[in-house]
Scaffold this motif. Structure first.
Motif, PDB file in Angstrom:
ATOM      1  N   UNK A 252      43.787  34.949  33.339  1.00 23.06           N
ATOM      2  CA  UNK A 252      44.631  35.719  34.231  1.00 23.06           C
ATOM      3  C   UNK A 252      43.965  36.951  34.798  1.00 23.06           C
ATOM      4  N   UNK A 253      42.627  36.920  34.872  1.00 24.55           N
ATOM      5  CA  UNK A 253      41.895  38.046  35.449  1.00 24.55           C
ATOM      6  C   UNK A 253      41.310  37.655  36.808  1.00 24.55           C
ATOM      7  N   UNK A 288      36.241  40.720  47.944  1.00 30.90           N
ATOM      8  CA  UNK A 288      37.328  39.749  47.886  1.00 30.90           C
ATOM      9  C   UNK A 288      37.500  39.200  46.484  1.00 30.90           C
ATOM     10  N   UNK A 289      38.627  38.542  46.277  1.00 27.81           N
ATOM     11  CA  UNK A 289      38.997  38.026  44.958  1.00 27.81           C
ATOM     12  C   UNK A 289      38.829  36.513  44.943  1.00 27.81           C
ATOM     13  N   UNK A 290      37.779  36.047  44.256  1.00 25.58           N
ATOM     14  CA  UNK A 290      37.519  34.610  44.134  1.00 25.58           C
ATOM     15  C   UNK A 290      38.154  34.010  42.892  1.00 25.58           C
ATOM     16  N   UNK A 291      38.878  34.807  42.134  1.00 21.08           N
ATOM     17  CA  UNK A 291      39.495  34.313  40.912  1.00 21.08           C
ATOM     18  C   UNK A 291      40.813  33.617  41.171  1.00 21.08           C
ATOM     19  N   UNK A 292      41.360  33.034  40.119  1.00 22.18           N
ATOM     20  CA  UNK A 292      42.635  32.322  40.227  1.00 22.18           C
ATOM     21  C   UNK A 292      43.824  33.215  39.917  1.00 22.18           C
ATOM     22  N   UNK A 293      43.579  34.493  39.662  1.00 24.59           N
ATOM     23  CA  UNK A 293      44.657  35.441  39.377  1.00 24.59           C
ATOM     24  C   UNK A 293      44.488  36.655  40.286  1.00 24.59           C
ATOM     25  N   UNK A 294      45.565  37.316  40.641  1.00 24.27           N
ATOM     26  CA  UNK A 294      45.459  38.481  41.525  1.00 24.27           C
ATOM     27  C   UNK A 294      44.930  39.710  40.803  1.00 24.27           C
ATOM     28  N   UNK A 295      44.352  40.616  41.588  1.00 29.45           N
ATOM     29  CA  UNK A 295      44.070  41.960  41.093  1.00 29.45           C
ATOM     30  C   UNK A 295      45.301  42.799  41.403  1.00 29.45           C
ATOM     31  N   UNK A 296      45.946  43.319  40.382  1.00 33.48           N
ATOM     32  CA  UNK A 296      47.146  44.132  40.547  1.00 33.48           C
ATOM     33  C   UNK A 296      46.893  45.494  39.917  1.00 33.48           C
ATOM     34  N   UNK A 297      46.948  46.533  40.742  1.00 36.87           N
ATOM     35  CA  UNK A 297      46.761  47.901  40.273  1.00 36.87           C
ATOM     36  C   UNK A 297      48.039  48.681  40.545  1.00 36.87           C
ATOM     37  N   UNK A 313      47.356  45.279  35.801  1.00 36.95           N
ATOM     38  CA  UNK A 313      48.302  44.368  35.178  1.00 36.95           C
ATOM     39  C   UNK A 313      47.743  42.951  35.212  1.00 36.95           C
ATOM     40  N   UNK A 314      48.108  42.167  34.200  1.00 36.18           N
ATOM     41  CA  UNK A 314      47.658  40.777  34.087  1.00 36.18           C
ATOM     42  C   UNK A 314      48.878  39.867  33.991  1.00 36.18           C
ATOM     43  N   UNK A 315      48.761  38.681  34.600  1.00 39.01           N
ATOM     44  CA  UNK A 315      49.875  37.754  34.658  1.00 39.01           C
ATOM     45  C   UNK A 315      49.401  36.345  34.335  1.00 39.01           C
ATOM     46  N   UNK A 316      50.337  35.541  33.792  1.00 37.18           N
ATOM     47  CA  UNK A 316      50.017  34.137  33.570  1.00 37.18           C
ATOM     48  C   UNK A 316      50.380  33.328  34.812  1.00 37.18           C
ATOM     49  N   UNK A 317      50.191  32.008  34.746  1.00 40.40           N
ATOM     50  CA  UNK A 317      50.410  31.158  35.918  1.00 40.40           C
ATOM     51  C   UNK A 317      51.859  31.168  36.374  1.00 40.40           C
ATOM     52  N   UNK A 318      52.787  31.470  35.478  1.00 41.14           N
ATOM     53  CA  UNK A 318      54.202  31.510  35.823  1.00 41.14           C
ATOM     54  C   UNK A 318      54.644  32.866  36.356  1.00 41.14           C
ATOM     55  N   UNK A 319      53.709  33.823  36.427  1.00 39.48           N
ATOM     56  CA  UNK A 319      54.048  35.141  36.933  1.00 39.48           C
ATOM     57  C   UNK A 319      54.538  36.115  35.890  1.00 39.48           C
ATOM     58  N   UNK A 381      44.461  28.277  42.968  1.00 42.15           N
ATOM     59  CA  UNK A 381      45.659  29.124  42.997  1.00 42.15           C
ATOM     60  C   UNK A 381      45.590  30.211  44.073  1.00 42.15           C
ATOM     61  N   UNK A 382      44.874  29.951  45.164  1.00 41.63           N
ATOM     62  CA  UNK A 382      44.835  30.917  46.265  1.00 41.63           C
ATOM     63  C   UNK A 382      46.234  31.154  46.807  1.00 41.63           C
TER      64      UNK A 382
END
Length: 484
Positions: A252-253, A288-297, A313-319, A381-382
Motif C-alpha cells: 500500500x505504498x 509521478x507515482x508508478x505504484x499501485x497505491x496513492x501518495x496521500x499527505x 497515510x497508507x491504504x489497502x486495496x479496499x480503501x 490499479x491506476x
C-alpha cells in the motif's frame, strides 16, 4: 467558450440517439465503432477578445454504440515508439485489435480526426481546417439505454514522457468533438452567423467503421471580453490529526519516479530590455507515482504557527487506512503565483557538471502535490479519474487548519520553473555540458516501494555570451522535447 451547452440539450429529438435506446437492434461494424451526431441545430461560440484560436465547439459529439469505444495507448520505454490497440467488448468477450502507426502517434488523441468548414451567408468558405479529437473529452450520456456512469479519464495526456493511456467513450455516451486543446485559428473570421460543416476524415472512418456523412450546424461567432479564471478552493478537510502508534505497512505504498526535465530555456537579462534579471535555466519537471497505491499527505496546523505538520497515510486495496507516519511539514508560500501550502521534500533540482558534480542547487524545495498529468494509466490499479487535478483544489488557503494532498497511481505533478526564485541561477556558470537533475523524495521521508528510480538526468549544453545565452537539449532516448 460557448454559452450554449449543446450536449445538455434534450436528446430525444435526435433520431441517431434514439436509435441507441435499450430496445434498438444491434447495428454498425463488426467492432464497436463511433458515430458523429449533432445534438443541437445552432450554437454560439464565444471568442475572448484578442484571442484568435478558439475551441470551435459545434455541440457535436462522437457517440459510442451498445459497447464502449476503448483505445489503449502505450510504449514499452523511451527507446520504443507509441503503439495502440482497440479493446473490443462484444458478445460477452474481450479482444484487442492493433492499430497502425498512422492512427495513433502520441498520447494526446487522434490527429486530424475532423474536417470542419465555415461558410457565410453568401456561400463563401471563411474557414477550412482540421481538428484533433480526444475521446476523453467532455462526455455526456446521450442514449436512454446508456450506462449510468463512465469510467474513462477526463482528458488525454500531453506530457512528453507519458508511458500509457486509456481513451474511451462509454456505451451510449457522446464525447464532445472539441476541447481546450483542440482549437482552430479564427483570426480571419469576423463575428457573425455561419454554417458549419463537420465530418470525420476518411482515415478514421476506415479504421473504425464510422458511417460516412457530415453534419451541419448554425454557428454564431461572437467576440466577448475575457473572463477571469474561476478559482475553486477545496472543501474543508475534516479528518483529525492521527493518533496511536506509527505504522508503515509493507504494502500500500506509492512508487515515486522522477521524469527527465523538458521545455528547457535560458531566461533573464537580455540586451535591449530595461529590466535587470539574473540569467536562469528554466525547465519543466515531473514526479509521478508508478505504484499501485496513492501518495496521500495530510497536513494539520501546528498551534500558533503557520506550519502544517504532515503525515503520510497508507491504504489497502479496499480503501481502508492501514497506517500512517510523520513526513515533515507543509509551509505557507506567500509569493505571487503561489499563495498556497507547499509540502517540503517532495522533489529537488540541481545542475550537475559533466562529471556529475553539483554546480548549482535549485532553490525550489517545497511543492503543492496534485495530479496534473497522466503518465501511465496502465500501471496496476491506476486511477483513471483522480480526485484532485489542479493546484487550486489541493493547496488550501492561508487560514487552512488541515489539508490533504494526493498523487494518485499513474499520475504525476508537473512544475514549470520559469519564475525568478524557482529556476536555476546560471549567471556565474560558464558555457559547457551539464545535467539537470530531478530528484523525487530527496530526503527519503516519504515511504515508497522503490527509491532506485527517484533520480533523472537531462543533458543540456550552454553556449553564447552574457545576455544572449542559449541552451541545446539533445533528445532523451527517442523523446525530443526541445528540438533546436
Amino acid at each position: 467558450m460557448r454559452n450554449v451547452r449543446a450536449l445538455a440539450v434534450a436528446t430525444a429529438t435526435v433520431s441517431t440517439v434514439l436509435a441507441l435506446s435499450s430496445t434498438a437492434a444491434p447495428a454498425g461494424p463488426r467492432w464497436p465503432g463511433l458515430e458523429l451526431v449533432a445534438t443541437a441545430p445552432a450554437v454560439t461560440v464565444e471568442r475572448p477578445f484578442g484571442r484568435a484560436r478558439v475551441s470551435l465547439d459545434l455541440g457535436a459529439a462522437m457517440l459510442a454504440g451498445r459497447s464502449p469505444f476503448e483505445i489503449r495507448v502505450s510504449r514499452r520505454s523511451y527507446h520504443d515508439p507509441v503503439v495502440a490497440a482497440q479493446v473490443v467488448r462484444d458478445h460477452g468477450g474481450v479482444r484487442t485489435r492493433p492499430l497502425g502507426g498512422d492512427i495513433v502517434r502520441d498520447f494526446g488523441g487522434f490527429l486530424d480526426f475532423f474536417h470542419v468548414t465555415l461558410t457565410d451567408a453568401a456561400g463563401a468558405t471563411v474557414l477550412d481546417a482540421v481538428q484533433d479529437f480526444c475521446p476523453n473529452g467532455e462526455s455526456t450520456r446521450l442514449a436512454p439505454g446508456g450506462r449510468p456512469a463512465s469510467p474513462y479519464p477526463h482528458a488525454c495526456s500531453t506530457n512528453p514522457f507519458a508511458l500509457g493511456s486509456v481513451w474511451g467513450v462509454q456505451a451510449g455516451w457522446g464525447t464532445a468533438t472539441t476541447g481546450p486543446l483542440q482549437q482552430v485559428d479564427t483570426s480571419a473570421v469576423p463575428d457573425g452567423v455561419y454554417t458549419a460543416r463537420l465530418e470525420v476524415t476518411e482515415r478514421y472512418r476506415r479504421a473504425f467503421g464510422i458511417p460516412a456523412g457530415a453534419i451541419t450546424v448554425e454557428v454564431t461567432l461572437k467576440t466577448v471580453p475575457p473572463k477571469p479564471p474561476v478559482i475553486e478552493q477545496p472543501p474543508p478537510f475534516a479528518e483529525a490529526r492521527p493518533t496511536g502508534p506509527v505504522t508503515v505497512p509493507r504494502h500500500g505504498r506509492p512508487d515515486l519516479v522522477a521524469l527527465p526535465a523538458w521545455a528547457v530555456a535560458v531566461e533573464g537579462d537580455s540586451f535591449g530590455t530595461p529590466e535587470v534579471e539574473t540569467e536562469r535555466l528554466t525547465f519543466a519537471a515531473n514526479v509521478w507515482n508508478a505504484g499501485s497505491a496513492p501518495l496521500v499527505i495530510a497536513g494539520f496546523r501546528r498551534t500558533g504557527e503557520a506550519v502544517l505538520d504532515s503525515f503520510q497515510y497508507f491504504y489497502d486495496a479496499a480503501g481502508n487506512r492501514t497506517g500512517y507516519a510523520p513526513v515533515g511539514a507543509m509551509e505557507w508560500d506567500s509569493k505571487d503565483g503561489h499563495k498556497h501550502w507547499h509540502f517540503q521534500d517532495f522533489a529537488a533540482y540541481r545542475l550537475l557538471d559533466s562529471d556529475f558534480r553539483e554546480v548549482v542547487r535549485g532553490p525550489k524545495e517545497a511543492f503543492c502535490v496534485a495530479n496534473t498529468d497522466a503518465i501511465d494509466l496502465l500501471v496496476r490499479d491506476a486511477e483513471w479519474q483522480p480526485e484532485n487535478t489542479d493546484l487550486h483544489t489541493s493547496c488550501g488557503k492561508e487560514d487552512t487548519q488541515a489539508i490533504r494532498q494526493v498523487l494518485s497511481s499513474g499520475h504525476g505533478d508537473t512544475y514549470a520553473n520559469s519564475a525568478p526564485g524557482r529556476a536555476i541561477d546560471i549567471a556565474n556558470v560558464p558555457n559547457g555540458t551539464y545535467y539537470i537533475e530531478v530528484a523525487a523524495n530527496p530526503q527519503h521521508r516519504i515511504h515508497e516501494t522503490d527509491v532506485d528510480n527517484n533520480v533523472s538526468l537531462r543533458k543540456v549544453i550552454l553556449s553564447g555570451t552574457a545576455g544572449e545565452r542559449t541552451v541545446l537539449v539533445p533528445p532523451y532516448e527517442m523523446i525530443d522535447t526541445d528540438p533546436s
